[in-house]
Design a protein around this motif. Sequence first.
Motif, PDB file in Angstrom:
ATOM      1  N   VAL A 147      -6.311   2.365   3.595  1.00 32.28           N
ATOM      2  CA  VAL A 147      -6.618   1.845   2.270  1.00 32.28           C
ATOM      3  C   VAL A 147      -6.632   3.010   1.278  1.00 32.28           C
ATOM      4  O   VAL A 147      -7.350   3.997   1.494  1.00 32.28           O
ATOM      5  N   TYR A 170     -14.442  -1.897  -1.519  1.00 40.86           N
ATOM      6  CA  TYR A 170     -13.082  -2.314  -1.170  1.00 40.86           C
ATOM      7  C   TYR A 170     -12.613  -3.471  -2.050  1.00 40.86           C
ATOM      8  O   TYR A 170     -13.256  -4.526  -2.107  1.00 40.86           O
ATOM      9  N   TRP A 172      -2.905  -6.453   0.746  1.00 46.89           N
ATOM     10  CA  TRP A 172      -3.464  -5.712   1.872  1.00 46.89           C
ATOM     11  C   TRP A 172      -2.795  -6.001   3.212  1.00 46.89           C
ATOM     12  O   TRP A 172      -3.162  -5.403   4.230  1.00 46.89           O
ATOM     13  N   TYR A 173      -1.844  -6.911   3.250  1.00 38.96           N
ATOM     14  CA  TYR A 173      -1.216  -7.308   4.516  1.00 38.96           C
ATOM     15  C   TYR A 173       0.300  -7.359   4.328  1.00 38.96           C
ATOM     16  O   TYR A 173       0.794  -7.536   3.208  1.00 38.96           O
ATOM     17  N   PHE A 187       0.809  -1.219   0.000  1.00 36.12           N
ATOM     18  CA  PHE A 187       0.000   0.000   0.000  1.00 36.12           C
ATOM     19  C   PHE A 187       0.849   1.278   0.000  1.00 36.12           C
ATOM     20  O   PHE A 187       0.367   2.342  -0.402  1.00 36.12           O
ATOM     21  N   MET A 202      -9.516  -5.560  -1.809  1.00 32.10           N
ATOM     22  CA  MET A 202      -8.439  -5.739  -0.830  1.00 32.10           C
ATOM     23  C   MET A 202      -7.445  -6.799  -1.314  1.00 32.10           C
ATOM     24  O   MET A 202      -7.498  -7.973  -0.951  1.00 32.10           O
ATOM     25  N   SER A 214      -5.573  -2.717  -6.149  1.00 33.83           N
ATOM     26  CA  SER A 214      -6.163  -2.668  -4.817  1.00 33.83           C
ATOM     27  C   SER A 214      -6.645  -1.264  -4.482  1.00 33.83           C
ATOM     28  O   SER A 214      -6.241  -0.285  -5.107  1.00 33.83           O
TER      29      SER A 214
END
Length: 618
Positions: free
Chosen positions: A151, A168, A173-174, A68, A170, A158
Amino acid sequence: MNFKQIAVSFGILLSTLPAFSQYWQQSVKYKIDFELDDKNHHFKGEESIDYTNNSPDALTHLYFHLYFNAFQPGSAMDIRSLLINDPDPRVADRISKLSPEEYGEMHVTSMKVDGKSVTLEENGTILEVTLAQPIASGKTVNINLEFNGQVPIQIRRSGRNNVEGIDYSMTQWYPKLCEYDVKGWHPNPYIGREFYGIWGDFEVNITLNKKYIIGGTGELQNACEIGYGYCEEAKVKRASGDKLTWKFTAKNVHDFAWAADPDYVHETAQVPDGPSMHFFYQNDPSYANSWKDGKELVLKGFKYLSDHFGKYPYSQYTVIQGGDGGMEYPMATLITGNRKTPSFVGVTLHEAAHSWYQGVLATNESLYPWMDEGFTSYASSEAFNSLYASRIPGDHSSAYQGYLQIVEEGKEEALITHADHYITNYAYGTASYNKGEVYLAQLAYVIGKENFDKGILAYFDKWKFKHPTDEDFLHVMELQSNMVLDWYNEYFVHTTKTIDYGIKEVSMGDKFTSVTLERVGLMPMPVDVEVTFKNGKKTMYTIPLDLMRGAKAKEDYPNTWVVSKDWDWVNPFYELHIEAKLEDIHSIVVDPENGMADTNRNNNSVVIENPIYILKLD
């Protein structure tokens, strides 16, 4: 050193080789607890990761992707998009114009490895971790970390609030562990290309406002608990309070993606002798019928892929409206929804075919993007063509045209180029999609379609759930065809040398006709020459390349098939003798089925109208 000492030393050397020459790969188990606040688009999470070092090396560092962070002004993705000559229009200068509340952010706030503190350094989209103690070969460690972030608005793959109103998407995302393999670590900054991950199991708990419906990788475990439609007998009320926790599991995958929207319609269908398919989309009257009408075609196409490219190994596959076009993830894809039925079917099958070449044959897409995109394009073209009577089975002409176009323009770059380092997006796209597809279609021409079809299945069976390279693929095809094929990659993958074969001269002898063939291009190939006689009969002369040490066998060709002597690759000319007089021949055609990516077909054929003793072609 005497002979006995030499023999002992050699034996010791051989005994140490298997540990380094045998295939190995890392493994991981993620447990992720993630909570999203849809009012401000902030999130927080915890990860517990069991990481097993199956390499022969002790690891002193770890690296994580923080994708992100690419969606901030001044990021590597932003700079790359601003400076490249042909930026992706979905990105362009959009990142540079983001306001702080629109940024993407991902930060690891704490981490311990086996209970010991580590040193963290965030460098854009990569987190560098210096360990307090090396991870020994064969050891499993537990990594505990906490993270938070924001986000971004949806720009590339994404984000939130895409152009079709999906809340969303996603993906990425992690904090995701980078892969370590025989080539070392792969902590590539995220500039917009695709992904490479570690095989493992995921347990993912997602908490968010209860108005949302989620579709994604893996299987939902608590449908009845939350009163969701996955559970057929569920008539319970949605949980009290403002939030729900959705619990998913996925085994033997290398990534996890999901999407959430309050307006999703959720439908299911069954692939014959295959997985259940789940569809999540908005019930917009302008395109909802495309999803409904295309569903049965998608099921048939998925069945075709499973029959012809290897049996799909999971119990479920999910198609989700979201993202910015179409993007594949293990057990799922995100696609934009506003499409006519053929477009919906085509893009869904393309992304589904990635389940074979990205989802299960997880080649490093940074080093070999064409082994994913190109192979996927080949497979999805075959599947799509099987669904429509108007389509020609085995037709890959558009891929050939795309490849030949960039060659003509002089902008081609070699397939071996790292995905992030192509000079233009045009060169990357054409290499990865078009030339990658041509690579397979042309290989089928080289070794024969029957060998190719068997080989592509053998490749899947041997290398599923691993990380194969181009050499691994080619070796499978060599075993299947009983030919030597290293020259094919050496030219078509490692260089931009091109193919051009033609007819140089036709001359008449007493009892036979002599055809002088010429290799004009720099890449050598086996050559098929079809001779059509005036009585309507045809003969195909297949001329093996000497480097192959073999020749393809006759398959579906209904006429006479002749295997001629080898063409030595060093010789630009070849004499083909036809057991017929020139006056009995109607035409001679090099590569009549267009199997080669020949850059000039103007010299490929000749029609014998008025027999003469010598026919020289300019």
